[in-house]
Motif scaffolding. Structure first.
Motif, PDB file in Angstrom:
ATOM      1  N   UNK A 167      -5.251  13.294  -9.165  1.00 57.20           N
ATOM      2  CA  UNK A 167      -4.493  12.734 -10.192  1.00 57.20           C
ATOM      3  C   UNK A 167      -3.112  13.788 -10.244  1.00 57.20           C
ATOM      4  N   UNK A 219       0.348  11.079 -10.200  1.00 56.34           N
ATOM      5  CA  UNK A 219       0.133   9.784 -10.134  1.00 56.34           C
ATOM      6  C   UNK A 219       0.076   8.910 -11.467  1.00 56.34           C
ATOM      7  N   UNK A 220       0.203   7.658 -11.354  1.00 56.87           N
ATOM      8  CA  UNK A 220       0.349   7.030 -12.387  1.00 56.87           C
ATOM      9  C   UNK A 220      -1.067   6.437 -12.902  1.00 56.87           C
ATOM     10  N   UNK A 221      -1.901   5.978 -11.840  1.00 55.28           N
ATOM     11  CA  UNK A 221      -3.150   5.747 -12.307  1.00 55.28           C
ATOM     12  C   UNK A 221      -4.089   5.951 -10.967  1.00 55.28           C
ATOM     13  N   UNK A 222      -4.679   6.843 -10.654  1.00 57.49           N
ATOM     14  CA  UNK A 222      -5.373   7.350  -9.685  1.00 57.49           C
ATOM     15  C   UNK A 222      -6.770   6.407  -9.500  1.00 57.49           C
ATOM     16  N   UNK A 263      -9.057  11.014  -4.363  1.00 57.46           N
ATOM     17  CA  UNK A 263      -7.697  10.374  -4.660  1.00 57.46           C
ATOM     18  C   UNK A 263      -6.837  11.372  -5.535  1.00 57.46           C
ATOM     19  N   UNK A 301      -3.583   3.283  -8.635  1.00 53.50           N
ATOM     20  CA  UNK A 301      -4.740   2.616  -8.018  1.00 53.50           C
ATOM     21  C   UNK A 301      -5.048   3.401  -6.672  1.00 53.50           C
ATOM     22  N   UNK A 302      -4.881   4.601  -6.380  1.00 49.02           N
ATOM     23  CA  UNK A 302      -4.917   5.322  -5.477  1.00 49.02           C
ATOM     24  C   UNK A 302      -6.165   5.139  -4.500  1.00 49.02           C
ATOM     25  N   UNK A 303      -7.159   5.076  -5.155  1.00 46.44           N
ATOM     26  CA  UNK A 303      -8.463   4.731  -4.488  1.00 46.44           C
ATOM     27  C   UNK A 303      -8.591   3.470  -3.781  1.00 46.44           C
ATOM     28  N   UNK A 304      -8.117   2.601  -4.456  1.00 46.62           N
ATOM     29  CA  UNK A 304      -8.218   1.190  -3.808  1.00 46.62           C
ATOM     30  C   UNK A 304      -7.244   1.191  -2.731  1.00 46.62           C
ATOM     31  N   UNK A 305      -5.904   1.632  -2.912  1.00 45.20           N
ATOM     32  CA  UNK A 305      -4.662   1.362  -2.027  1.00 45.20           C
ATOM     33  C   UNK A 305      -5.332   2.413  -0.881  1.00 45.20           C
ATOM     34  N   UNK A 310       0.651  -0.971  -0.194  1.00 48.90           N
ATOM     35  CA  UNK A 310      -0.040  -0.056   0.023  1.00 48.90           C
ATOM     36  C   UNK A 310       0.778   1.323  -0.147  1.00 48.90           C
ATOM     37  N   UNK A 312      -8.479   3.058   0.170  1.00 47.66           N
ATOM     38  CA  UNK A 312      -9.524   2.043   0.902  1.00 47.66           C
ATOM     39  C   UNK A 312      -8.987   1.023   1.577  1.00 47.66           C
ATOM     40  N   UNK A 313      -7.997   0.431   1.393  1.00 47.55           N
ATOM     41  CA  UNK A 313      -7.335  -0.551   2.202  1.00 47.55           C
ATOM     42  C   UNK A 313      -6.662   0.005   3.405  1.00 47.55           C
ATOM     43  N   UNK A 355       2.307   1.601  -3.649  1.00 48.77           N
ATOM     44  CA  UNK A 355       1.099   2.145  -4.390  1.00 48.77           C
ATOM     45  C   UNK A 355       0.850   3.624  -4.348  1.00 48.77           C
TER      46      UNK A 355
END
Lengths: 147, 169
Positions: free
Chosen positions: A141, A144-147, A139, A72-76, A63, A78-79, A66
Protein backbone atom coordinates in the motif's frame (compact mmCIF):
# COMPACT_ATOMS: atom_id res chain seq x y z
CA UNK A 1 2.05 -6.61 5.86
CA UNK A 2 5.23 -5.85 7.79
CA UNK A 3 7.22 -2.71 6.90
CA UNK A 4 9.96 -4.72 5.15
CA UNK A 5 7.34 -6.48 3.00
CA UNK A 6 5.80 -3.11 2.16
CA UNK A 7 9.25 -1.77 1.23
CA UNK A 8 9.93 -4.84 -0.92
CA UNK A 9 6.57 -4.44 -2.66
CA UNK A 10 7.26 -0.77 -3.34
CA UNK A 11 10.69 -1.56 -4.78
CA UNK A 12 9.28 -4.41 -6.88
CA UNK A 13 6.47 -2.18 -8.12
CA UNK A 14 8.77 0.64 -9.17
CA UNK A 15 11.19 -1.84 -10.75
CA UNK A 16 8.55 -3.60 -12.85
CA UNK A 17 6.96 -0.23 -13.73
CA UNK A 18 10.34 1.02 -14.96
CA UNK A 19 10.96 -2.10 -17.01
CA UNK A 20 7.56 -1.98 -18.69
CA UNK A 21 7.66 1.76 -19.39
CA UNK A 22 11.17 1.53 -20.83
CA UNK A 23 10.26 -1.49 -22.92
CA UNK A 24 7.02 -0.06 -24.27
CA UNK A 25 7.62 3.55 -25.31
CA UNK A 26 9.43 2.58 -28.52
CA UNK A 27 6.90 -0.16 -29.30
CA UNK A 28 4.03 2.31 -28.95
CA UNK A 29 5.70 5.09 -30.91
CA UNK A 30 7.01 2.88 -33.74
CA UNK A 31 4.39 0.18 -34.15
CA UNK A 32 5.64 -1.02 -37.53
CA UNK A 33 9.05 -1.95 -36.11
CA UNK A 34 7.50 -3.85 -33.21
CA UNK A 35 5.06 -5.64 -35.51
CA UNK A 36 8.05 -6.84 -37.55
CA UNK A 37 9.69 -8.13 -34.33
CA UNK A 38 6.52 -9.98 -33.33
CA UNK A 39 6.20 -11.51 -36.81
CA UNK A 40 9.79 -12.79 -36.70
CA UNK A 41 8.87 -15.33 -34.05
CA UNK A 42 6.70 -16.97 -36.66
CA UNK A 43 4.21 -18.11 -34.03
CA UNK A 44 0.96 -16.35 -34.88
CA UNK A 45 -0.91 -16.12 -38.19
CA UNK A 46 0.29 -13.27 -40.38
CA UNK A 47 -3.14 -11.61 -40.44
CA UNK A 48 -3.08 -11.15 -36.64
CA UNK A 49 0.45 -9.74 -36.32
CA UNK A 50 -0.44 -6.04 -36.46
CA UNK A 51 -3.40 -6.24 -34.07
CA UNK A 52 -1.56 -8.40 -31.53
CA UNK A 53 1.57 -6.24 -31.53
CA UNK A 54 -0.41 -3.00 -31.13
CA UNK A 55 -2.45 -4.36 -28.21
CA UNK A 56 0.63 -5.85 -26.56
CA UNK A 57 2.56 -2.56 -26.76
CA UNK A 58 -0.30 -0.57 -25.27
CA UNK A 59 -0.85 -3.17 -22.56
CA UNK A 60 2.78 -2.76 -21.52
CA UNK A 61 2.63 1.03 -21.33
CA UNK A 62 -0.67 1.04 -19.44
CA UNK A 63 0.61 -1.58 -16.99
CA UNK A 64 3.79 0.42 -16.50
CA UNK A 65 1.80 3.58 -15.73
CA UNK A 66 -0.56 1.74 -13.38
CA UNK A 67 2.32 0.17 -11.47
CA UNK A 68 4.14 3.50 -11.24
CA UNK A 69 1.07 5.14 -9.74
CA UNK A 70 0.13 2.14 -7.64
CA UNK A 71 -3.28 1.97 -9.31
CA UNK A 72 -5.03 -1.42 -9.07
CA UNK A 73 -1.59 -2.87 -8.44
CA UNK A 74 -2.79 -6.46 -7.99
CA UNK A 75 -4.58 -6.48 -11.35
CA UNK A 76 -1.69 -4.76 -13.12
CA UNK A 77 0.80 -7.18 -11.56
CA UNK A 78 -1.36 -10.15 -12.59
CA UNK A 79 -1.31 -8.93 -16.20
CA UNK A 80 2.42 -8.19 -15.98
CA UNK A 81 3.06 -11.71 -14.69
CA UNK A 82 0.99 -13.23 -17.52
CA UNK A 83 2.92 -11.22 -20.12
CA UNK A 84 6.26 -12.12 -18.57
CA UNK A 85 5.38 -15.83 -18.49
CA UNK A 86 4.59 -15.54 -22.21
CA UNK A 87 7.82 -13.62 -22.93
CA UNK A 88 9.90 -16.13 -20.96
CA UNK A 89 8.32 -18.93 -22.98
CA UNK A 90 9.23 -17.07 -26.19
CA UNK A 91 12.84 -16.73 -25.07
CA UNK A 92 13.04 -20.42 -24.18
CA UNK A 93 11.55 -21.28 -27.58
CA UNK A 94 14.11 -19.01 -29.27
CA UNK A 95 16.87 -20.64 -27.25
CA UNK A 96 15.77 -24.14 -28.29
CA UNK A 97 15.54 -23.21 -31.98
CA UNK A 98 18.79 -21.25 -31.85
CA UNK A 99 17.17 -18.13 -33.29
CA UNK A 100 19.56 -15.38 -32.18
CA UNK A 101 17.58 -12.51 -33.71
CA UNK A 102 16.73 -9.30 -31.84
CA UNK A 103 13.96 -10.20 -29.41
CA UNK A 104 12.23 -6.83 -29.83
CA UNK A 105 11.90 -6.55 -26.04
CA UNK A 106 13.73 -3.27 -25.48
CA UNK A 107 14.80 -0.39 -27.69
CA UNK A 108 18.41 -0.65 -28.87
CA UNK A 109 20.27 2.47 -27.76
CA UNK A 110 23.24 2.13 -30.13
CA UNK A 111 23.01 1.19 -33.84
CA UNK A 112 23.68 -2.50 -34.12
CA UNK A 113 22.98 -3.11 -30.43
CA UNK A 114 20.38 -5.78 -29.99
CA UNK A 115 18.88 -7.97 -27.30
CA UNK A 116 19.16 -11.45 -28.71
CA UNK A 117 16.27 -13.84 -28.17
CA UNK A 118 17.47 -16.89 -26.28
CA UNK A 119 18.48 -18.32 -22.93
CA UNK A 120 19.91 -15.08 -21.49
CA UNK A 121 16.67 -13.34 -22.37
CA UNK A 122 14.76 -16.11 -20.59
CA UNK A 123 16.89 -15.70 -17.46
CA UNK A 124 16.37 -11.94 -17.53
CA UNK A 125 12.61 -12.30 -17.92
CA UNK A 126 12.47 -14.80 -15.07
CA UNK A 127 13.96 -12.12 -12.83
CA UNK A 128 11.28 -9.65 -13.90
CA UNK A 129 8.64 -12.34 -13.43
CA UNK A 130 9.74 -12.98 -9.85
CA UNK A 131 9.16 -9.30 -9.01
CA UNK A 132 5.78 -9.26 -10.78
CA UNK A 133 4.61 -12.44 -9.04
CA UNK A 134 5.58 -11.02 -5.64
CA UNK A 135 3.54 -7.92 -6.47
CA UNK A 136 0.53 -9.94 -7.57
CA UNK A 137 0.66 -11.75 -4.24
CA UNK A 138 1.65 -8.80 -2.04
CA UNK A 139 0.76 -5.55 -3.87
CA UNK A 140 1.50 -3.37 -0.84
CA UNK A 141 0.00 0.00 0.00
CA UNK A 142 2.93 2.35 0.32
CA UNK A 143 2.85 5.29 -2.11
CA UNK A 144 -0.03 3.81 -4.06
CA UNK A 145 -3.31 5.28 -5.20
CA UNK A 146 -5.31 2.08 -4.99
CA UNK A 147 -3.54 -1.20 -4.41
CA UNK B 1 -4.15 13.84 11.38
CA UNK B 2 -1.22 11.84 10.19
CA UNK B 3 -1.13 13.17 6.61
CA UNK B 4 2.27 11.73 5.87
CA UNK B 5 1.15 8.39 7.18
CA UNK B 6 -1.91 8.45 4.93
CA UNK B 7 0.18 9.37 1.87
CA UNK B 8 2.72 6.70 2.56
CA UNK B 9 0.06 4.21 3.52
CA UNK B 10 -2.10 4.80 0.47
CA UNK B 11 -5.78 4.09 0.30
CA UNK B 12 -6.87 1.33 2.62
CA UNK B 13 -7.28 -1.70 0.38
CA UNK B 14 -10.84 -2.66 -0.41
CA UNK B 15 -11.43 -5.73 -2.51
CA UNK B 16 -12.28 -5.07 -6.15
CA UNK B 17 -13.37 -7.51 -8.85
CA UNK B 18 -9.96 -8.58 -10.16
CA UNK B 19 -11.23 -10.18 -13.34
CA UNK B 20 -13.29 -7.13 -14.31
CA UNK B 21 -10.36 -4.79 -13.72
CA UNK B 22 -8.08 -7.05 -15.82
CA UNK B 23 -10.67 -7.01 -18.60
CA UNK B 24 -10.94 -3.23 -18.36
CA UNK B 25 -7.16 -2.95 -18.74
CA UNK B 26 -7.30 -5.06 -21.90
CA UNK B 27 -10.14 -2.98 -23.34
CA UNK B 28 -8.22 0.20 -22.55
CA UNK B 29 -5.13 -1.18 -24.29
CA UNK B 30 -7.16 -2.09 -27.38
CA UNK B 31 -8.85 1.31 -27.46
CA UNK B 32 -5.59 3.18 -26.98
CA UNK B 33 -3.74 1.12 -29.55
CA UNK B 34 -6.34 1.31 -32.26
CA UNK B 35 -6.96 5.05 -31.71
CA UNK B 36 -3.26 5.85 -31.87
CA UNK B 37 -2.76 3.87 -35.05
CA UNK B 38 -5.79 5.46 -36.65
CA UNK B 39 -4.78 9.04 -35.84
CA UNK B 40 -0.97 9.08 -35.99
CA UNK B 41 1.03 9.16 -39.25
CA UNK B 42 3.26 6.29 -38.12
CA UNK B 43 0.23 4.12 -37.34
CA UNK B 44 -0.06 0.70 -38.96
CA UNK B 45 -3.08 -0.85 -40.61
CA UNK B 46 -5.05 -3.84 -39.46
CA UNK B 47 -3.21 -6.13 -41.82
CA UNK B 48 0.47 -6.17 -42.81
CA UNK B 49 1.25 -4.97 -46.37
CA UNK B 50 2.44 -8.49 -47.22
CA UNK B 51 -1.20 -9.56 -46.88
CA UNK B 52 -2.97 -6.36 -47.99
CA UNK B 53 -1.13 -6.15 -51.31
CA UNK B 54 1.07 -9.18 -51.90
CA UNK B 55 3.17 -8.97 -55.05
CA UNK B 56 4.33 -12.58 -54.91
CA UNK B 57 2.35 -15.71 -55.88
CA UNK B 58 1.32 -18.20 -53.22
CA UNK B 59 2.26 -21.79 -54.02
CA UNK B 60 0.47 -24.85 -52.65
CA UNK B 61 2.21 -28.15 -51.97
CA UNK B 62 1.74 -29.64 -55.44
CA UNK B 63 2.94 -26.46 -57.12
CA UNK B 64 6.00 -26.32 -54.84
CA UNK B 65 6.87 -29.91 -55.77
CA UNK B 66 6.41 -29.12 -59.46
CA UNK B 67 8.63 -26.03 -59.17
CA UNK B 68 11.21 -28.14 -57.37
CA UNK B 69 11.20 -30.65 -60.24
CA UNK B 70 11.60 -27.79 -62.73
CA UNK B 71 14.76 -26.61 -61.00
CA UNK B 72 13.47 -23.62 -59.03
CA UNK B 73 15.81 -22.20 -56.43
CA UNK B 74 14.50 -22.48 -52.88
CA UNK B 75 15.08 -19.50 -50.60
CA UNK B 76 15.07 -20.05 -46.84
CA UNK B 77 13.65 -16.94 -45.15
CA UNK B 78 14.16 -18.15 -41.57
CA UNK B 79 16.86 -16.85 -39.23
CA UNK B 80 20.43 -18.02 -39.73
CA UNK B 81 20.37 -20.31 -36.71
CA UNK B 82 17.35 -22.25 -37.97
CA UNK B 83 18.90 -22.50 -41.44
CA UNK B 84 22.11 -23.91 -39.99
CA UNK B 85 20.21 -26.63 -38.11
CA UNK B 86 18.05 -27.87 -40.98
CA UNK B 87 17.06 -26.67 -44.45
CA UNK B 88 15.86 -27.94 -47.80
CA UNK B 89 18.73 -29.44 -49.76
CA UNK B 90 20.12 -26.81 -52.11
CA UNK B 91 18.24 -23.90 -50.50
CA UNK B 92 19.99 -20.58 -50.06
CA UNK B 93 19.73 -18.49 -46.94
CA UNK B 94 18.09 -15.04 -47.11
CA UNK B 95 16.85 -14.20 -43.60
CA UNK B 96 14.06 -11.65 -43.44
CA UNK B 97 15.96 -9.54 -40.90
CA UNK B 98 19.22 -9.51 -42.91
CA UNK B 99 17.96 -8.69 -46.39
CA UNK B 100 20.16 -5.65 -46.95
CA UNK B 101 23.31 -7.50 -45.88
CA UNK B 102 22.76 -10.88 -47.53
CA UNK B 103 20.92 -10.02 -50.77
CA UNK B 104 23.91 -8.39 -52.54
CA UNK B 105 25.94 -11.57 -51.95
CA UNK B 106 23.18 -13.77 -53.37
CA UNK B 107 22.02 -11.59 -56.23
CA UNK B 108 23.82 -13.37 -59.04
CA UNK B 109 22.69 -16.79 -57.76
CA UNK B 110 19.08 -15.66 -57.56
CA UNK B 111 19.19 -14.09 -61.04
CA UNK B 112 20.39 -17.37 -62.57
CA UNK B 113 17.42 -19.34 -61.21
CA UNK B 114 14.33 -19.97 -63.42
CA UNK B 115 12.04 -19.35 -60.44
CA UNK B 116 12.36 -18.61 -56.73
CA UNK B 117 10.36 -20.37 -54.02
CA UNK B 118 10.54 -18.81 -50.58
CA UNK B 119 9.66 -20.84 -47.48
CA UNK B 120 9.51 -20.13 -43.74
CA UNK B 121 9.03 -22.06 -40.54
CA UNK B 122 5.46 -22.33 -39.41
CA UNK B 123 2.11 -20.56 -38.90
CA UNK B 124 2.98 -16.96 -39.50
CA UNK B 125 4.63 -17.19 -42.90
CA UNK B 126 5.82 -13.63 -42.22
CA UNK B 127 9.52 -14.14 -42.96
CA UNK B 128 8.71 -15.84 -46.25
CA UNK B 129 6.12 -13.20 -47.18
CA UNK B 130 8.55 -10.38 -46.38
CA UNK B 131 11.35 -11.95 -48.41
CA UNK B 132 8.95 -12.70 -51.28
CA UNK B 133 7.78 -9.09 -51.31
CA UNK B 134 11.39 -7.89 -51.24
CA UNK B 135 12.41 -10.11 -54.16
CA UNK B 136 9.52 -8.82 -56.25
CA UNK B 137 10.58 -5.27 -55.41
CA UNK B 138 14.06 -6.13 -56.72
CA UNK B 139 12.55 -7.02 -60.08
CA UNK B 140 12.36 -10.80 -59.93
CA UNK B 141 9.27 -11.96 -61.81
CA UNK B 142 8.85 -15.62 -60.87
CA UNK B 143 8.65 -15.39 -57.08
CA UNK B 144 6.52 -17.86 -55.15
CA UNK B 145 5.91 -18.05 -51.42
CA UNK B 146 5.21 -21.54 -50.15
CA UNK B 147 1.98 -21.90 -48.22
CA UNK B 148 3.63 -24.75 -46.35
CA UNK B 149 6.53 -24.59 -43.94
CA UNK B 150 9.71 -26.66 -43.97
CA UNK B 151 8.26 -29.51 -41.91
CA UNK B 152 5.38 -29.99 -44.34
CA UNK B 153 7.69 -29.80 -47.36
CA UNK B 154 9.86 -32.49 -45.84
CA UNK B 155 6.83 -34.70 -45.22
CA UNK B 156 5.84 -34.18 -48.86
CA UNK B 157 9.12 -35.78 -49.93
CA UNK B 158 11.49 -32.87 -50.48
CA UNK B 159 14.98 -33.67 -49.25
CA UNK B 160 16.42 -31.79 -46.27
CA UNK B 161 19.94 -31.23 -45.04
CA UNK B 162 20.65 -31.31 -41.32
CA UNK B 163 23.56 -30.07 -39.28
CA UNK B 164 25.93 -32.92 -38.56
CA UNK B 165 27.13 -33.62 -35.02
CA UNK B 166 30.00 -31.33 -34.14
CA UNK B 167 28.32 -28.31 -35.72
CA UNK B 168 29.28 -29.03 -39.33
CA UNK B 169 26.57 -28.92 -41.97
Amino acid sequence: MSPWQEALSLLARLFVAGVFLYASYDKVWEPAKFAASVAQYDLIPLWSVNAVSVVMAWLEIILGAMLLLGLYTKAAAAWASALLIFFTGLMIYAGITGAGFDCGCFPGGVPGEAHAAGWLGAARDLGFLAAALWLAWRPGRWASLKA
Amino acid sequence: MNVIGEIIGGERRRPYPLFKVCLAILVLAMAGGFSFNLLMPQGIGWLPPEIMSPRYALAGLEQVKALHDQGALFVDARDAGSYAQVRLRGAVKLPADELDQVYPLLKSTLEAAPALVVYGRSLSRFPAAKVGQFLRDQGFKAVYVSEYCLDSLQEAGLSVQRRRRGGQS
